[in-house]
Design an enzyme around this catalytic site. Structure first.
Site, PDB file in Angstrom:
ATOM      1  N   TYR A 159      45.930 -60.204  -2.063  1.00  0.00           N
ATOM      2  CA  TYR A 159      44.596 -59.905  -2.588  1.00  0.00           C
ATOM      3  C   TYR A 159      43.599 -59.540  -1.494  1.00  0.00           C
ATOM      4  O   TYR A 159      42.446 -59.234  -1.802  1.00  0.00           O
ATOM      5  CB  TYR A 159      44.076 -61.074  -3.418  1.00  0.00           C
ATOM      6  CG  TYR A 159      44.822 -61.219  -4.700  1.00  0.00           C
ATOM      7  CD1 TYR A 159      46.126 -61.691  -4.696  1.00  0.00           C
ATOM      8  CD2 TYR A 159      44.271 -60.850  -5.916  1.00  0.00           C
ATOM      9  CE1 TYR A 159      46.849 -61.810  -5.864  1.00  0.00           C
ATOM     10  CE2 TYR A 159      44.984 -60.974  -7.087  1.00  0.00           C
ATOM     11  CZ  TYR A 159      46.269 -61.452  -7.063  1.00  0.00           C
ATOM     12  OH  TYR A 159      46.981 -61.567  -8.218  1.00  0.00           O
ATOM     13  N   LYS A 165      57.555 -68.987  -1.851  1.00  0.00           N
ATOM     14  CA  LYS A 165      58.802 -68.224  -1.753  1.00  0.00           C
ATOM     15  C   LYS A 165      59.244 -68.212  -0.281  1.00  0.00           C
ATOM     16  O   LYS A 165      59.648 -67.169   0.266  1.00  0.00           O
ATOM     17  CB  LYS A 165      58.596 -66.815  -2.312  1.00  0.00           C
ATOM     18  CG  LYS A 165      59.886 -66.049  -2.580  1.00  0.00           C
ATOM     19  CD  LYS A 165      60.721 -66.619  -3.718  1.00  0.00           C
ATOM     20  CE  LYS A 165      62.093 -65.972  -3.783  1.00  0.00           C
ATOM     21  NZ  LYS A 165      62.949 -66.573  -4.824  1.00  0.00           N
ATOM     22  N   ASP A 181      59.987 -69.286  -8.196  1.00  0.00           N
ATOM     23  CA  ASP A 181      60.680 -68.878  -9.420  1.00  0.00           C
ATOM     24  C   ASP A 181      61.190 -70.108 -10.168  1.00  0.00           C
ATOM     25  O   ASP A 181      61.120 -70.179 -11.401  1.00  0.00           O
ATOM     26  CB  ASP A 181      61.807 -67.877  -9.138  1.00  0.00           C
ATOM     27  CG  ASP A 181      62.590 -68.182  -7.876  1.00  0.00           C
ATOM     28  OD1 ASP A 181      61.958 -68.498  -6.851  1.00  0.00           O
ATOM     29  OD2 ASP A 181      63.833 -68.124  -7.892  1.00  0.00           O
ATOM     30  N   ASP A 200      48.297 -66.615  -9.435  1.00  0.00           N
ATOM     31  CA  ASP A 200      47.788 -65.750 -10.498  1.00  0.00           C
ATOM     32  C   ASP A 200      48.739 -65.805 -11.693  1.00  0.00           C
ATOM     33  O   ASP A 200      48.314 -65.966 -12.855  1.00  0.00           O
ATOM     34  CB  ASP A 200      47.683 -64.325  -9.945  1.00  0.00           C
ATOM     35  CG  ASP A 200      46.956 -63.385 -10.888  1.00  0.00           C
ATOM     36  OD1 ASP A 200      46.429 -63.845 -11.912  1.00  0.00           O
ATOM     37  OD2 ASP A 200      46.935 -62.179 -10.598  1.00  0.00           O
TER      38      ASP A 200
END
Lengths: 482, 482
Positions: free
Chosen positions: B130, B177, B210, B234
């Site tokens: 972002y 991640k 995930d 988000d």
């Protein structure tokens, strides 16, 4: 006369891998699938033999020759290798399309049971953040390059359309974050809009990825096929698997131009390995996808229906999906599925046609713009100075060069000239340096001169050209930049 | 004697914004909250007045002065502005902490009702993808920089711990991640491990993003506080909102060192604007968060309980949450909540303490390594040539320079020297150029010479230094790179 057998590379893998592979192979044979298995190793066994990629050359050769692999879960043992064997296989064969069917199964109770969830998530599998290009740019600020390409998007989008056609599906939702990342994620949205007209009969829609995640929980039955980029797809495909019972029963395929690999989504579950307790359903359903991929729709349907009947009746299920206390073992479940071959469940198999993979020329994709200009460069600097001081010293160094300082930003927000507001600053500045006017040339000489004059006075780690292609700016403005 | 009123900037916003703001202000006043509202505009009205950021200076000045804003949904009208007013406000005040409570509410039926979901998602709000730094590097290949910093991670992680303490929560899950993006996402994991010892009594855990999305659907009741980076957050914050009834009733806060902004998560719903049908619950619950932020726990609890009683009894609910056909309007719902002030629902309010925000010095964060070396550079080239030909011409150009070509990669996979395997190639190559040995200097002279000699023969768009900090490589290897 027997139908000739199709050669498939079988990777038995780690943990429960060999058990679920044996069970799957038994059921396929009993179900009439004509497969000749080529056994190959990858993962833990390969790493321990000193193969840094986790994939021996013979395994790669086997898949290159068969073009087909059925793969059990692989481990990357702690302390071995920088990259996993799974990633190696996907990258080596450029398996760009990750296909994740998400369908409510009979007998598997979830909070969404009865809503008839039946969708496919199609995830781009090779580009995006997973290119794995990373730099620690200062001692504490790391960068990963998110790369998205026009042809990379076109390939996965056309594959998603081809899959929708092959499965008789009528809707394709493309999910991106194009509203924020207008160039990178925007590429997928723009290509989607460009090619969707080629697929009459399939209704396209675009959904922002955060809304997609929300809708998947609120009203998952609305989705038919969802296609998305790599990182987004990683998250929502596991989310979606959870809606219908979890990773333990989720199959997947990984499709490329030269090979296709079918696998369970779950891990190697070392805690129950070798105990005969593992549930082979995920690998088995992946094998059903393989059978459809090679055109054996009859065997695929027969085996799928036997699985559905078994789940529906609930006899001899493994402990992870059985009623409490009623769990049995891998062999009993396998026998039960084999016993149910030929029976038809209450849930019909879909009508499948072969997937017509999009064709791509085997050459470097290149698309030169008709007109190019160079506007300037972004130079990323390491500095502990406040913006005013950094700007002043940069301007001093630039005096007499081809460039002038337009602005400094810090993590994307303009901090010089001051735009007001509060910014917590880190030692990582983007300095936007402009030429007097956009030039049709490369200005490589001017850039070399620039770097020479900054040597010793400013510490930089990253340089980007500010280009214009066919009259459009090929770079984003900073937050607050005029 | 009256308690003095606290000044809060009120942004009535677009669409249903003014209606839900009026309803919220009425309930706060009736509930005994001592607020003095400073009305300010942002969004559609500002854009139409020609203010490119969507935020007039007076609005920024008001928030800077009050340090507190309650904000209704804002629009970015089509054709106005590159950046949304929401993003402008978050960036301007460096509101780095996005707080999203996710709690099962009485009377709101979902597939997860009865599982007592009660968690908070804490999303980093200013860095990561972002930052919005994007380049179209060739005509068809776009790059977005994912930037994650040590202090950026430390701030959000310490805020998450502070929030957990203030709400009496005992578990904090950090979701990243880091297994794939070892440097960028890895930064958050490493900082989490470094600081967690400072918070005894709160159990830390790390969960891959995930898997986090999967677990949120499979067993959401396991989570207490989840902290994650911007893009991940988000997606999972909207997912989590869906578990308890959707964005229509989801509040949020955005916290920074100098201001805090409270808002509904939903949009401006222009299709029902002005009709008196809007549900003010999300903004009202955001206002309850504001009251707790300023220490008025009594009014916050009173209003929250009145909302819970109203939802539980189901009388005079707005159409989006009422039983079919039983929906009423904004005013009737507002009156009902006011009538229920002083009553206690079956669901207790949590016990809240003030959040002790982490303190940061107002200076540029900088941490120089003890030792630095330069290993070489990565030069990103636009080329339609095959790897062998590109390597040969590069080597020719490099002859006599300080650099030698180690490898070429294409979207992160080594393609020269050939590592075998199939790669679909695009016109975007990473050329890894090494110095004869790591040097303690910057080698800026050698780099300038390199660029000079490539001028006219090779088209490049991006250059990264390959650094070593304190003996560790500050760059990732390509897939297949030895």
């Amino acid at each position: 006369m027997d139908t000739p057998r199709t050669k498939v590379t079988a990777i038995a893998g780690d943990g429960i891998g060999p058990e679920v592979m044996r069970a799957t192979q038994r059921i396929l044979e009993a179900g009439g699938a004509r497969i000749e298995w080529e056994n190959a190793i990858a993962g833990g066994e390969a790493f321990r033999k000193g193969i840094a990629t986790g994939c021996p050359q013979e395994t790669l050769d086997s898949i290159a020759s068969t073009g087909l692999a059925l793969k059990s879960p692989l481990e990357t043992p702690v302390g071995f290798g920088e990259k996993s064997a799974n990633v190696t296989l996907r990258k080596f064969f450029e398996l760009y399309g990750n296909i994740r069917p998400v369908r409510e199964l009979p007998g598997i109770r979830t909070p969404f049971s009865g809503r008839h969830i039946d969708m496919v998530i199609v995830r781009e599998n090779v580009e995006d953040l997973y290119a794995g290009i990373e730099y620690e740019q200062t001692a504490g600020v790391a960068e990963c390059l998110k790369l998205m390409s026009d042809p990379g998007c076109e390939r996965i989008l056309r594959l998603a359309y081809a899959l929708a056609r092959a499965e008789g599906r009528s809707k394709l939702a493309c999910s991106t974050k194009a509203n924020i990342m207008k160039m990178s994620e925007g590429t997928m949205k723009r290509v989607f809009e460009r090619i969707s007209g080629d697929y009459p009969g399939i209704t396209p829609s675009h959904v922002i990825i955060d809304n997609c995640a929300h809708q998947l929980v609120i009203a998952p039955e609305q989705f038919d096929v969802v296609v998305t980029s790599n990182m987004n797809g990683d998250i929502i495909s596991d989310l979606a698997a959870g809606l219908v019972g979890g990773l333990g029963i989720a199959p997947s395929s990984n499709l490329g131009d030269q090979a296709a690999m079918f696998e369970a989504v779950h891990g190697s579950a070392p805690q129950i390995a070798g105990k005969g307790l593992a549930n082979p359903t995920a690998l088995l359903l992946a094998a059903v996808m393989l059978l459809r991929h090679i055109g054996d729709f009859a065997a695929a349907g027969r085996i799928e229906q036997a699985v559905f009947v078994t789940l529906e009746e609930g006899r001899n299920l493994t402990g992870d999906i059985a009623a409490p206390g009623a769990g049995t073992g891998t062999d009993a479940y396998t026998d039960q599925v084999i016993a149910n071959l030929g029976r038809i469940s209450s849930m019909p198999s879909r009508d499948y046609q072969p997937v017509v993979m999009p064709h791509w020329a085997d050459e470097v994709w290149h698309q030169a713009p008709a007109a190019r200009e160079l506007v300037g460069v972004d130079l990323f600097l390491e500095s502990g100075e406040a913006p005013e001081a950094l700007a002043a010293s940069l301007q001093q160094s630039l005096s007499g060069s081809a460039f002038t300082l337009k602005m400094l930003s810090n993590r994307g927000t303009q901090v010089w000239p001051p735009a007001g507001g509060h910014s917590f600053l880190i030692d990582h500045f983007q300095a936007r340096l402009l030429l007097p006017a956009p030039t049709p040339g490369d200005a490589d000489g001017e850039i070399a001169e620039l770097l020479g004059r900054l040597a010793g006075s400013h510490r930089w780690m990253h340089l980007e050209k500010l280009q214009r292609f066919d009259g459009r700016d090929a770079y984003a403005k900073a937050q607050g930049e005029g």
